[in-house]
Design an enzyme around this catalytic site. Structure first.
Site, PDB file in Angstrom:
ATOM      1  N   PHE A  49       0.836  -1.197   0.000  1.00 60.27           N
ATOM      2  CA  PHE A  49       0.000   0.000   0.000  1.00 60.27           C
ATOM      3  C   PHE A  49       0.871   1.248   0.000  1.00 60.27           C
ATOM      4  O   PHE A  49       1.919   1.295   0.648  1.00 60.27           O
ATOM      5  CB  PHE A  49      -0.889   0.052   1.246  1.00 60.27           C
ATOM      6  N   ASP A  50       0.413   2.269  -0.704  1.00 55.49           N
ATOM      7  CA  ASP A  50       0.911   3.621  -0.524  1.00 55.49           C
ATOM      8  C   ASP A  50       0.331   4.143   0.795  1.00 55.49           C
ATOM      9  O   ASP A  50      -0.609   3.552   1.343  1.00 55.49           O
ATOM     10  CB  ASP A  50       0.455   4.476  -1.711  1.00 55.49           C
ATOM     11  N   PHE A  51       0.875   5.242   1.302  1.00 56.96           N
ATOM     12  CA  PHE A  51       0.394   5.785   2.575  1.00 56.96           C
ATOM     13  C   PHE A  51      -0.547   6.968   2.368  1.00 56.96           C
ATOM     14  O   PHE A  51      -1.755   6.851   2.556  1.00 56.96           O
ATOM     15  CB  PHE A  51       1.583   6.187   3.454  1.00 56.96           C
TER      16      PHE A  51
ATOM     17  N   ASP B 279      -2.839   5.811  -4.926  1.00 52.16           N
ATOM     18  CA  ASP B 279      -3.812   6.795  -5.407  1.00 52.16           C
ATOM     19  C   ASP B 279      -3.243   7.783  -6.413  1.00 52.16           C
ATOM     20  O   ASP B 279      -3.915   8.753  -6.762  1.00 52.16           O
ATOM     21  CB  ASP B 279      -4.392   7.574  -4.219  1.00 52.16           C
TER      22      ASP B 279
END
Length: 236
Positions: free
Chosen positions: A18-20, A175
Site C-alpha cells: 500500500f501507498d500511505f 492513489d
C-alpha cells in the site's frame, strides 16, 4: 470497482503493498495546506491545487524542483513546507475509515502486507504511529531506503524482495499515477485508488490493472473476501 483488460492474475495475491498518503492515510488536505503555506510564504502567490498536487507520490524534494525551475527556491519551498507540515501533522492526519480492518483482513488470509511510500522514514514512522499501525506491516519502504523513487519500480521491487514474494503474485494499491506506473514497471498488479489525490481520469490514463473506489473494497477486489468490521460486513 473496474477491472481493466491488463489484469492477468487470478486469485488473491501473496503480498499486498500500500501507498500511505491518500491511500491508507486521509492526509491529502494536510498536504494541500502545506503546499499552499509554502507557496504563499516563499513565492508570495497562490497556485491552483491541480498544480500543487499533480506530482504527489514522488519524493517531496523532486516535487518542489518540478514546481519551480530554481534550485534555491525549491530548497526554500521544501523547508517551508516541512516546517508547516511537521508542526500540524498530528492534528490533520487520520486513517481512512476501515483502514485497520482492511489490513487485518488481508493478513488474516495469510498474505504479507507492506507499505511503500515516498515519505522520509522519520515522518513515515510518525504517521504509522499516529494511525496505530505499528504492527500492521511486514515491510516498510521509504524514500530513505532506495536510490530511485516512484514512478520507478525500485521501491516496489525492494519491498517484494524483502518479503520474498513473486511480483506476479503481488499487488500495489496507490492513489497516484506514479503509484500505478511503479507497480506496472515492477510487474505487480497495479490497483488504482480513486479516493485519494488524483482524479479518476489521470489514474485511468496510467493503465491500472484494477480500479477501486473505496478502501474497504480492496480485499474483496483482490479475492480476499469482504471486510469484517465488528459484526458488520463491509462492502465499501
Amino acid at each position: 470497482m473496474r477491472r481493466s483488460d491488463a489484469s492477468s492474475s487470478d486469485g488473491p495475491p501473496d503480498a499486498v503493498l500500500f501507498d500511505f498518503d491518500g491511500t491508507l492515510a486521509d492526509s491529502i488536505p494536510h498536504i494541500r495546506a502545506s503546499f499552499r503555506h509554502a507557496v504563499r510564504e516563499v513565492l508570495g502567490q497562490e497556485m491552483a491545487d491541480e498544480v500543487l498536487l499533480r506530482n504527489v507520490g514522488m519524493p517531496l524534494a523532486q516535487q518542489m524542483r518540478i514546481l519551480v525551475d530554481d534550485d534555491e527556491l525549491a530548497e526554500r519551498l521544501l523547508a517551508s513546507y516541512r516546517a508547516f507540515n511537521h508542526a500540524t501533522h498530528d492534528e490533520m492526519v487520520r486513517a481512512f475509515p476501515g483502514a485497520h480492518e482492511v489490513l487485518a483482513t488481508i493478513r488474516a488470509a495469510g498474505a504479507s502486507v507492506g507499505l511503500v511510500t515516498s515519505k522520509s522514514r522519520p515522518i513515515a514512522e510518525r504517521g504509522i504511529r499516529l494511525l496505530g499501525m505499528e504492527d500492521a506491516f511486514d515491510v516498510v519502504v521509504t524514500a530513505d531506503d532506495v536510490a530511485a523513487h516512484k514512478p520507478d519500480p525500485t521501491p516496489v521491487l525492494h519491498a517484494i524482495r524483502v518479503l520474498g514474494a513473486d511480483p506476479a503474485r503481488s499487488a500495489y494499491v496507490g492513489d497516484s499515477p506514479a503509484d500505478v506506473a511503479s507497480a506496472k514497471a515492477a510487474g505487480v498488479r497495479a490497483v488504482a485508488a480513486t479516493w485519494g489525490v488524483a482524479p479518476r481520469d489521470r489514474l485511468l490514463e496510467a493503465g491500472p490493472d484494477l480500479v477501486v473506489d473505496s478502501l474497504t473494497e480492496v480485499p474483496e477486489a483482490l479475492g480476499f473476501g469482504t471486510v469484517e468490521r465488528g459484526s458488520e460486513r463491509v462492502h465499501g
